[in-house]
Design an enzyme around this catalytic site. Structure first.
Site, PDB file in Angstrom:
ATOM      1  N   GLU A  65      -7.941  31.459  25.259  1.00 25.90           N
ATOM      2  CA  GLU A  65      -7.471  32.352  26.323  1.00 25.90           C
ATOM      3  C   GLU A  65      -6.682  33.513  25.702  1.00 25.90           C
ATOM      4  OE1 GLU A  65      -6.794  29.457  30.096  1.00 25.90           O
ATOM      5  OE2 GLU A  65      -5.236  29.257  28.606  1.00 25.90           O
ATOM      6  N   ASP A  67       1.568  34.206  32.320  1.00 29.90           N
ATOM      7  CA  ASP A  67       1.340  35.176  31.234  1.00 29.90           C
ATOM      8  C   ASP A  67       1.911  36.580  31.459  1.00 29.90           C
ATOM      9  OD1 ASP A  67      -0.374  33.032  31.034  1.00 29.90           O
ATOM     10  OD2 ASP A  67      -2.196  34.228  30.991  1.00 29.90           O
TER      11      ASP A  67
HETATM   12  C1  FRU Z   1      -3.369  31.507  30.426  1.00 34.58           C
HETATM   13  C2  FRU Z   1      -4.206  31.628  31.674  1.00 34.58           C
HETATM   14  C3  FRU Z   1      -5.223  32.744  31.524  1.00 34.58           C
HETATM   15  C4  FRU Z   1      -5.518  33.141  32.932  1.00 34.58           C
HETATM   16  C5  FRU Z   1      -4.167  32.959  33.604  1.00 34.58           C
HETATM   17  C6  FRU Z   1      -4.252  32.490  35.026  1.00 34.58           C
HETATM   18  O1  FRU Z   1      -2.110  30.977  30.635  1.00 34.58           O
HETATM   19  O2  FRU Z   1      -4.846  30.402  31.949  1.00 34.58           O
HETATM   20  O3  FRU Z   1      -6.360  32.390  30.776  1.00 34.58           O
HETATM   21  O4  FRU Z   1      -5.978  34.439  33.049  1.00 34.58           O
HETATM   22  O5  FRU Z   1      -3.463  32.002  32.824  1.00 34.58           O
HETATM   23  O6  FRU Z   1      -3.005  32.514  35.627  1.00 34.58           O
END
Ligand code: FRU
Length: 481
Positions: free
Chosen positions: A196, A22
């Site tokens: 998320e 992300d």
């Molecule tokens: C989304 C996610 C988020 C988390 C991160 C962990 O892609 O699962 O919810 O904070 O990636 O790397």
């Protein structure tokens, strides 16, 4: 790194080395766009998460800086945001520069909580707050990805946080003490997976001066239009404590229809700095992200997109996305610029000279095709290709990655669809090719469609084709980037 590293995008952000997912902590301050990113600095697969860091003055050329945040005794550093604390509400400012405050999840097995860190040197170095965590876990398994903005009417910071199958809103005067406000979403939108990376922001409606709506964007880990992860959004009102949704409860609106678009959030918007609302996504898919072919790095971001709202003919309000204008400065050579270009069955037009990166703008009037299907192939020197096909009968735009010559995961190949969007009887396609990324925007950006593709060799040419008939393009513009 060779001059043309296979699969590495040229104008999309990728880390120099190792894994990213992300985009995080995006803010703009003193001429610099900051991008942090979920990063495993020690491996090319997901692992203990850190925040990598890069800056850019134009959103297309990125300079990577040292890792900004590292795991500590409270956990690894998951996704989150950063804000410029203009009025020093946090009291963390020590010098002349405005203090930047990052708000992020710390992950430890089943205990996710929110922490903060601050920087007094334009994001170069960070100090974690001694009072962390600032939002403790109330017993919710997935409790993460805070996005914070200043809500001026109540003079409070507002946080939107993903909580398993819904979002929660919190408020704070100083970024340190947070109060729970409300929740939204258990009965709304798509729930094929866990929620998320939420974001909440206000946008004007184009052509309706003075009219605005709030947009709540939420990634959902499964159940997107072509299966797997995707980003949905809700249009509504936010009064400082509650979000009221205006689209139907069961309706999911999708920011992008592609297989590779996730965790999209916007740059922190502030009253004195950036006027634009710019969105960035991780152009990848959890189903196979850990196995995509790449050499020294793994994972890329989408092109940054400027957002606005538009009212459709039937009165609905939808999100529209326009690739940021800065990308147009990358045009280095016109490969084709033509009007009334006829493409007939078995007489494709080839565009050679594409060295991995191109921009293509096609305009077609609905009256000017007599063909079952027409479109574009992106090829390497060995004849492997990824195709984009327009089918006006079923009103579908299709990306086919069954013939790319590379197989690494059973969820990679396939044929994927997006709806066709016509404006005044015209189909406009704005296409960005970048080594292993294909991003397509339709019309004024009402539909976007982002997919990765992995050919055996470099992208060397493209081909405009028509099947069983012919198509007359009103205009064709193709640029090498
Ligand atoms: C989304 C996610 C988020 C988390 C991160 C962990 O892609 O699962 O919810 O904070 O990636 O790397």
């Amino acid at each position: 790194m060779t001059l043309r590293e296979l699969y590495r995008p040229k104008y999309h952000f990728t880390p120099q080395k190792n894994w990213t997912n992300d985009p995080n902590g995006m803010f703009y301050y003193k001429g610099e766009y900051h991008l942090f990113f979920q990063h495993n600095p020690n491996d090319k697969v997901w692992g203990p998460m850190h925040w990598g860091h890069a800056v850019s003055t134009d959103l297309v050329h990125w300079e990577e800086l040292p890792v900004a945040l590292e795991p500590d005794s409270l956990g690894t550093i998951f996704s989150g945001c950063a804000v410029v604390d203009w009025e020093n509400t946090s009291g963390f400012q020590t010098g002349q520069e405005k203090v930047i405050v990052a708000v992020f999840t710390q992950h430890e097995d089943d205990n996710e909580k929110q922490s903060i860190a601050y920087s007094n040197d334009r994001g170069r170095t960070w100090v974690k707050y001694k009072g962390n965590p600032v939002v403790k876990n109330p017993g919710i398994k997935d409790f993460r990805d805070p996005k914070v903005f200043w809500y001026a009417p109540s003079e409070r910071w507002t946080m939107v946080l993903a909580c398993h199958d819904r979002v929660r809103f919190y408020s704070s005067p100083d970024l340190k003490s947070w109060e729970y406000l409300s929740e939204f979403g258990q009965d709304h939108g798509a729930h094929g997976g866990v929620w998320e990376c939420p974001d909440l922001f206000r946008l004007n409606i184009e052509g309706n001066p003075g009219e605005a709506r709030w947009v709540l964007a939420v990634s959902v880990s499964n159940g997107a239009p072509n299966g797997g992860p995707g980003v949905q959004y809700f249009i509504g009102q936010f009064d400082g404590s509650t979000f009221t949704c205006e689209n139907y409860e069961s309706q999911a609106l999708w920011v992008d229809y592609g297989r590779d678009f996730y965790a999209a959030v916007t740059w922190h918007h502030d009253p004195f700095g950036m006027e634009r609302r710019i969105l960035l996504a991780w152009a990848n898919n959890w189903e196979y992200a850990n196995c995509i072919p790449a050499s020294s790095w793994r994972g890329a971001m989408s092109v940054p997109r400027e957002l606005s709202l538009s009212r459709t003919k039937d009165g609905n309000i939808i999100l529209v996305q326009k690739p940021v204008d800065e990308i147009m400065n990358l045009r280095k050579k016109v490969l084709i610029s033509g009007r009334n270009l006829l493409i007939a069955d078995n007489k494709p037009i080839s565009i050679t000279d594409i060295e991995d990166a191109a921009e293509i703008i096609l305009k077609i009037s609905v009256d000017d095709f007599k063909t079952e299907e027409f479109g574009l192939r992106i090829l390497d020197d060995m004849g492997n290709f990824c195709s984009m096909t327009v089918d006006m009968e079923s009103m579908k735009l299709t990306v086919d990655r069954n013939n790319t010559g590379v197989q690494f995961h059973d969820r990679y190949p396939g044929v994927f669809h997006a709806p066709i969007c016509l404006n005044e009887n015209e189909l406009k396609l704005h296409i960005f090719i970048d080594s292993s990324l294909l991003e397509i925007f339709e019309g004024d950006g009402q539909v976007s469609f982002t997919n990765q593709f992995f050919l055996k060799g470099h992208v060397s040419q493209a081909e405009l084709f028509a099947l069983k008939g012919q198509v007359l393009y009103k205009t064709v513009e193709i640029y090498a980037l």
